[in-house]
Design an enzyme around this catalytic site. Structure first.
Site, PDB file in Angstrom:
ATOM      1  CE  LYS A  52      -3.779  -2.337   2.374  1.00 29.46           C
ATOM      2  NZ  LYS A  52      -4.395  -2.673   3.665  1.00 29.46           N
ATOM      3  CD  GLN A  96      -3.395  -4.287   6.913  1.00 30.92           C
ATOM      4  OE1 GLN A  96      -3.317  -3.349   6.125  1.00 30.92           O
ATOM      5  NE2 GLN A  96      -4.057  -5.400   6.629  1.00 30.92           N
ATOM      6  CG  ASP A 119      -9.677   0.032   5.432  1.00 34.72           C
ATOM      7  OD1 ASP A 119      -9.427  -0.232   4.250  1.00 34.72           O
ATOM      8  OD2 ASP A 119      -8.971  -0.343   6.383  1.00 34.72           O
TER       9      ASP A 119
END
Ligand code: NAD
Length: 287
Positions: A52, A96, A119
């Site tokens: 990412k 994460q 997200d």
């Protein structure tokens, strides 16, 4: 003839568009900022975060990785999220998963400002998704990326029978909501569904997101069905494969996503795209 939905190629195209938008924003003196928080040493998570970060930097996004020891307390992690919420240089915040068991993941998700929830996991944004709200809001990147794939290949969803296998908050549920919002009729299956074939055999579109090897074969699907394989599994020979027996299903499917090279690359491309969208939406809201 079966069409392969080339996620790698589409991700490349999406990233090129994102890069151009970043350049355009930079000309206006604005650099989109993405903060990725990772707790602990989980190898797969570290690999995802590296990918990412690398992609973000390549596209000109200001990417910041915050690596934290797994001894961090929930309160300390919340403090870090609050600091990122208050940081004007950061437009998207991602924590994460998985987090260590002493930290309540849902609580952390709720602490991220909905306008920075890159997200799309915050209950506020999930609510908007399920209401098919007409204002701007982020959506979970894997299902959003899948919708981009379906659109790119002109796959009509209106009135179609769609089956989503898996009901996680990250993939299955938001996927079902997006397909429903697009006018498909949805059935969501999960580990307690007694006979998944009863549903999959008549489906026009199947999204498999379970992490189960060999979940679907040619006999499980209808001729010409659209098969989207989200699953990531390691098979008996050590290769990365999806939930679908790709070779077996191939000739019967109308469209199919490969693993690797399907949904995976589109997830990261969508994350980058959404970082830029959050930046633009923030500008438009006058913040
Ligand atoms: P999860 O473990 O949170 O959820 C799995 C879901 O599948 C559950 O709802 C469970 O009830 C259902 N399920 C499990 N076995 C089943 C079976 N035999 N029949 C029917 N339903 C079954 O997982 P997740 O986070 O939703 O991820 C699912 C898969 O997708 C995993 O393999 C994951 O690695 C992969 N994934 C890929 C991407 C990507 O970008 N390619 C992104 C997210 C997840």
């Amino acid at each position: 003839m079966t069409t392969i939905i080339d996620g790698k190629q589409l991700a490349k195209k999406t990233n090129e568009q994102t890069k151009m938008e970043v350049q355009h924003l930079k000309e206006m003196g604005i650099t989109p900022g993405l903060a990725v928080v990772i707790v602990g040493n989980d190898e797969a998570s570290q690999r995802y975060v590296r990918n990412k970060n690398k992609t973000a930097q390549r596209l000109g996004i200001n990417s910041k990785v915050i690596e934290l020891a797994d001894t961090i307390t929930e309160t300390e992690l919340i403090d870090i999220v609050q600091q990122l919420n208050d940081d004007d240089a950061i437009n998207g915040i991602l924590v994460q998963d998985p987090l260590p068991t002493h930290i309540d993941e849902r609580k952390i998700t709720r602490k991220i400002k909905p306008e920075k929830d890159v997200d799309g996991f915050h209950p506020y944004n999930v609510g908007k998704l399920f209401l098919d709200d007409t204002t701007n809001y982020p959506v979970a990147c894997t299902p959003k990326g899948i919708m981009t794939m379906l659109k790119e290949y002109n796959i009509d969803l209106l009135g179609k029978k769609a089956v989503v296998i898996g009901r996680s908050a990250i993939v299955g549920k938001p996927m079902a909501a997006l397909l429903l919002n697009a006018g498909a009729s949805i059935t969501v299956l999960h580990r307690y569904t007694t006979d998944i074939l009863e549903y999959t055999k008549t489906a026009d579109v199947i999204v498999a997101a379970t992490g189960t090897l060999h979940l679907l074969q040619a006999k499980s699907i209808k001729q010409g069905a659209v098969i989207i394989d989200v699953g990531q599994n390691i098979d008996e020979t050590g290769h990365l494969v999806g939930d679908v027996d790709y070779d077996d299903v191939f000739d019967r499917a109308g469209y199919i996503t490969p693993v690797p090279g399907g949904v995976g690359p589109m997830t990261i491309a969508t994350l980058m795209q959404q970082t830029v969208e959050l930046t633009k939406w923030g500008l438009n809201s006058g913040k």
